[in-house]
Design a protein around this motif. Sequence first.
Motif, mmCIF file in Angstrom:
data_model
loop_
_atom_site.group_PDB
_atom_site.id
_atom_site.type_symbol
_atom_site.label_atom_id
_atom_site.label_comp_id
_atom_site.label_asym_id
_atom_site.label_seq_id
_atom_site.Cartn_x
_atom_site.Cartn_y
_atom_site.Cartn_z
ATOM 1 N N SER A 91 0.861 -1.190 0.000
ATOM 2 C CA SER A 91 0.000 0.000 0.000
ATOM 3 C C SER A 91 0.898 1.242 0.000
ATOM 4 O O SER A 91 2.128 1.113 -0.033
ATOM 5 C CB SER A 91 -0.958 0.016 1.189
ATOM 6 N N GLY A 92 0.282 2.392 0.025
ATOM 7 C CA GLY A 92 1.096 3.595 -0.017
ATOM 8 C C GLY A 92 0.317 4.812 0.415
ATOM 9 O O GLY A 92 -0.892 4.760 0.678
ATOM 10 N N SER A 93 1.054 5.911 0.498
ATOM 11 C CA SER A 93 0.414 7.194 0.781
ATOM 12 C C SER A 93 1.116 8.237 -0.073
ATOM 13 O O SER A 93 2.195 7.980 -0.621
ATOM 14 C CB SER A 93 0.542 7.548 2.266
ATOM 15 N N ALA A 468 -1.243 -2.197 4.830
ATOM 16 C CA ALA A 468 -1.195 -3.373 3.942
ATOM 17 C C ALA A 468 -1.350 -4.649 4.778
ATOM 18 O O ALA A 468 -2.114 -5.549 4.425
ATOM 19 C CB ALA A 468 0.122 -3.382 3.163
ATOM 20 N N PHE A 469 -0.634 -4.685 5.897
ATOM 21 C CA PHE A 469 -0.719 -5.828 6.833
ATOM 22 C C PHE A 469 -2.160 -5.990 7.329
ATOM 23 O O PHE A 469 -2.743 -7.087 7.293
ATOM 24 C CB PHE A 469 0.290 -5.588 7.964
ATOM 25 N N HIS A 470 -2.759 -4.895 7.770
ATOM 26 C CA HIS A 470 -4.119 -4.938 8.321
ATOM 27 C C HIS A 470 -5.123 -5.474 7.300
ATOM 28 O O HIS A 470 -5.924 -6.363 7.585
ATOM 29 C CB HIS A 470 -4.516 -3.532 8.788
ATOM 30 N N ALA A 471 -5.065 -4.939 6.086
ATOM 31 C CA ALA A 471 -6.055 -5.330 5.072
ATOM 32 C C ALA A 471 -5.811 -6.769 4.615
ATOM 33 O O ALA A 471 -6.758 -7.505 4.326
ATOM 34 C CB ALA A 471 -5.983 -4.374 3.886
ATOM 35 N N ASP A 472 -4.543 -7.174 4.565
ATOM 36 C CA ASP A 472 -4.242 -8.557 4.167
ATOM 37 C C ASP A 472 -4.819 -9.524 5.197
ATOM 38 O O ASP A 472 -5.481 -10.506 4.831
ATOM 39 C CB ASP A 472 -2.722 -8.741 4.048
#
Length: 527
Positions: A91-93, A468-472
């Motif tokens: 992911s990114g910002s 990214a970790f959370h959504a995965d």
Amino acid sequence: MPVYLGFDCATQGLTAVAIEVAGAERRVLLERSLRFDEALPAYGTVDGVLPDADPLVVRSSPLMWAEALDTMMGLVAADLGDDVRRVAAVSGSAQQHGSVYLRAEADEVLGHLDPARPLADQLRDVFAFEHAPVWMDASTSAQCAAITRALGGAAAVARLTGSRTFERFTGPQISKLHETDPEAYDRTARIHLVSSYLASLLAGAAMPIDTGDGSGMNLMDLRRGRWADAALDATAPGLRGRLLTVVPSATVVGRLSPWWTARHGLPPAKLVAWTGDNPSSLVGVGVVAPGTVAVSLGTSDTLFTIMDRFEPDPSGTAHVFGAPTGDFMSLVCFRNGSLARERVRDAFGLDWDGFSRLLDETPPGNGGALMLPWFEPEITPSVEVAGIHRLHLAESDAGANVRGVVEGQMLAMRLHSRWTAPRVDRIHATGGAARNSALLQVMADVFAAPAHRIDVANSACLGAALRAFHADAASRGRPAPWEDVVAGFAEPNPSLAVRPRPAAVEVYRRLAPAYEELERRTLREIP
Ligand code: XUL
């Protein structure tokens, strides 16, 4: 053991971080940054933006961001070696508010990239407007006024979109492009934020804007998390057709396209919606529930926190954005941060050690002396004319002025954050000045809450990897509470907290109304 990648495309450069998570075992595998000016000099940026004859106009190059992403992915893949195969989600910002204008052909180009050629080479013809206006642009006052009028006034705009109109916000920028370059607007099939544009490059297809970055556009009905028809209509004709549907920040929006596998060896990892740097930082400094407030002490000081209900700032100076947790977040900016502390330090010929010593040696409450340290025009409260205002404070007394500037700043911070954080349980302090224990003591005493130093250099980037970790985890059917997600990465050490001292807390409880009265009176008197 899965690896998660986070990126942050800031004004001046691009950063990447890779983290590894196995239950309670967590570590940062790598962190890499490049500065646009030095790494990609062909674009001619200065501090990441393009020189312009009009000081109000500030733009950058979306092609440069694409080249930076390609370059950075190559560096990350080389650093990770065989571990690159373990990348599970990305992911990114990005800097908020900046906008990218793509032609209809962009979808076709992105879907058929040639792995033998660099990304930027293949994107030269996809832009309907070559440059991207960024958050430093201040050239849209006329459009702000028109949008505000059409939506029924500043308070109505803030109630709908989370902020009144601001020149840098994307809606006014789109409106200006439509008015000043209608051909470019007509050529535009898709409008992206920097965040959704970079996510689209990773996916090889148009990716949606998330609620976190979407709330920096003056276009969203923030409470409902969707585009607001009235705001779209007030901004530019045919705007809805140029935007995808907005999605919650925690959405898995796609996967890395085969191009990234062929070119850099990445697996088809999940792609989690990119968001704005401020929402991402919230997670990166461990603020995941109401009651914890982050204070970043930089040139300007900012305060941000999570709100479980939507409420705009009654004064109209602060912002409410969507938070990565699905809640809302506030962002309150104080322009006279280190800027003001440095002016006082220099006025008395001190270094930072001397400044801290005087702060330690002077009594809390400063004997009733107060300072409004508006060395430059202030954002919060809104002050257009700079000026330092003193009450019972001798101009020549070094100690009293050092204490005066810090107490004035902290009392202002508390006063102007009550609307968003009526209760503060703990503070996560970041930025250079967070190393100053004497300053943190005043903060803890004024807020009556422990102040923790959070030592995270690239909080937006780390926040992206954590998202990214959370959504995965959630998409595997094993959702992790946010407190667990940030544990071990952006967690304070309680034994190092600066704790409030009851006697000083009482002093500030009594002093706060005097500060508020001084501020109110001064604001009435100055132009
Ligand atoms: C927030 C803002 C800046 C940029 C900087 O409203 O304009 O913080 O996001 O990257």
